[in-house]
Design a protein around this motif. Structure first.
Motif, short mmCIF file in Angstrom:
data_model
loop_
_atom_site.label_atom_id
_atom_site.label_comp_id
_atom_site.label_asym_id
_atom_site.label_seq_id
_atom_site.Cartn_x
_atom_site.Cartn_y
_atom_site.Cartn_z
N LYS A 62 0.84 -1.21 0.00
CA LYS A 62 0.00 0.00 0.00
C LYS A 62 0.87 1.25 0.00
N GLU A 63 1.92 1.27 0.80
CA GLU A 63 2.82 2.43 0.86
C GLU A 63 3.50 2.67 -0.49
N GLN A 64 3.92 1.60 -1.14
CA GLN A 64 4.60 1.73 -2.43
C GLN A 64 3.69 2.36 -3.48
N VAL A 65 2.44 1.95 -3.50
CA VAL A 65 1.50 2.44 -4.52
C VAL A 65 0.89 3.77 -4.13
N GLU A 66 0.37 3.87 -2.92
CA GLU A 66 -0.42 5.05 -2.56
C GLU A 66 0.40 6.18 -1.95
N GLU A 67 1.53 5.88 -1.37
CA GLU A 67 2.33 6.95 -0.77
C GLU A 67 3.54 7.32 -1.62
N ARG A 68 4.16 6.33 -2.25
CA ARG A 68 5.32 6.62 -3.12
C ARG A 68 4.90 6.91 -4.55
N GLY A 69 3.66 6.55 -4.90
CA GLY A 69 3.15 6.86 -6.22
C GLY A 69 3.60 5.90 -7.32
N LEU A 70 4.08 4.72 -6.95
CA LEU A 70 4.49 3.74 -7.95
C LEU A 70 3.25 3.04 -8.50
N SER A 71 3.30 2.63 -9.73
CA SER A 71 2.17 1.89 -10.30
C SER A 71 2.17 0.47 -9.75
N PRO A 72 1.00 -0.15 -9.66
CA PRO A 72 0.96 -1.56 -9.22
C PRO A 72 1.84 -2.45 -10.08
N ARG A 73 1.92 -2.21 -11.38
CA ARG A 73 2.77 -3.01 -12.27
C ARG A 73 4.24 -2.85 -11.89
N THR A 74 4.68 -1.62 -11.61
CA THR A 74 6.06 -1.37 -11.22
C THR A 74 6.40 -2.10 -9.92
N VAL A 75 5.51 -2.01 -8.95
CA VAL A 75 5.73 -2.68 -7.67
C VAL A 75 5.79 -4.19 -7.88
N ALA A 76 4.89 -4.73 -8.68
CA ALA A 76 4.89 -6.17 -8.96
C ALA A 76 6.19 -6.59 -9.62
N ASP A 77 6.64 -5.83 -10.60
CA ASP A 77 7.88 -6.17 -11.30
C ASP A 77 9.08 -6.12 -10.37
N ARG A 78 9.14 -5.12 -9.52
CA ARG A 78 10.28 -4.96 -8.61
C ARG A 78 10.37 -6.07 -7.56
N HIS A 79 9.24 -6.70 -7.26
CA HIS A 79 9.22 -7.69 -6.18
C HIS A 79 8.82 -9.08 -6.68
N ASP A 80 8.90 -9.28 -7.99
CA ASP A 80 8.60 -10.57 -8.60
C ASP A 80 7.23 -11.09 -8.17
N LEU A 81 6.21 -10.25 -8.34
CA LEU A 81 4.83 -10.59 -8.00
C LEU A 81 3.96 -10.50 -9.24
N ASP A 82 2.82 -11.14 -9.17
CA ASP A 82 1.78 -10.91 -10.15
C ASP A 82 1.15 -9.57 -9.80
N VAL A 83 0.78 -8.79 -10.76
CA VAL A 83 0.13 -7.51 -10.47
C VAL A 83 -1.16 -7.74 -9.69
N ALA A 84 -1.80 -8.90 -9.90
CA ALA A 84 -3.01 -9.23 -9.14
C ALA A 84 -2.73 -9.29 -7.64
N ASP A 85 -1.51 -9.73 -7.26
CA ASP A 85 -1.16 -9.78 -5.84
C ASP A 85 -1.11 -8.38 -5.24
N VAL A 86 -0.62 -7.43 -6.00
CA VAL A 86 -0.56 -6.04 -5.52
C VAL A 86 -1.98 -5.51 -5.34
N TYR A 87 -2.82 -5.73 -6.32
CA TYR A 87 -4.22 -5.28 -6.21
C TYR A 87 -4.94 -6.01 -5.08
N ARG A 88 -4.63 -7.28 -4.89
CA ARG A 88 -5.23 -8.04 -3.79
C ARG A 88 -4.85 -7.41 -2.44
N ALA A 89 -3.59 -7.03 -2.30
CA ALA A 89 -3.13 -6.39 -1.06
C ALA A 89 -3.82 -5.04 -0.85
N LEU A 90 -3.94 -4.26 -1.92
CA LEU A 90 -4.61 -2.96 -1.81
C LEU A 90 -6.08 -3.14 -1.42
N THR A 91 -6.71 -4.13 -2.02
CA THR A 91 -8.11 -4.42 -1.68
C THR A 91 -8.23 -4.82 -0.22
#
Length: 93
Positions: free
Chosen positions: A29-58
């Motif tokens: 949540k901090e990476q996307v909503e506070e640092r302003g990174l896109s969910p895709r960027t966060v997923a790529d940086r941490h070897d995640l599916d973008v769905a995992d990032v959205y799941r965490a935000l949800t």
């Protein structure tokens, strides 16, 4: 990139995180909503599916009271251990 869809679990320090990883809901949540990174960027940086990032935000937004409690606990731990850190300005040569 990982193709494993992860669930949100509470096995690590009693804080919600992605199953099988040490990446917390709060961190994502901090990476996307506070640092302003896109969910895709966060997923790529941490070897995640973008769905995992959205799941965490949800999860974060579906459990506001739980997440506020976690944030208060983190802040309390920071304040409790603040005396153990060294202020660079107070260190002498």
């Amino acid at each position: 990139m990982s193709q494993v869809t992860r669930r949100i679990v509470r096995e690590l320090h009693d804080e919600p995180h992605l199953e099988g990883r040490r990446i917390t809901v709060q961190f994502l949540k901090e990476q996307v909503e506070e640092r302003g990174l896109s969910p895709r960027t966060v997923a790529d940086r941490h070897d995640l599916d973008v769905a995992d990032v959205y799941r965490a935000l949800t999860y974060y937004h579906d459990h506001p009271e739980e997440m506020r409690t976690i944030e208060r606990q983190r802040q309390s731990a920071i304040e409790e251990h603040d005396h153990l850190t060294t202020d660079p300005d107070s260190v002498r040569d």
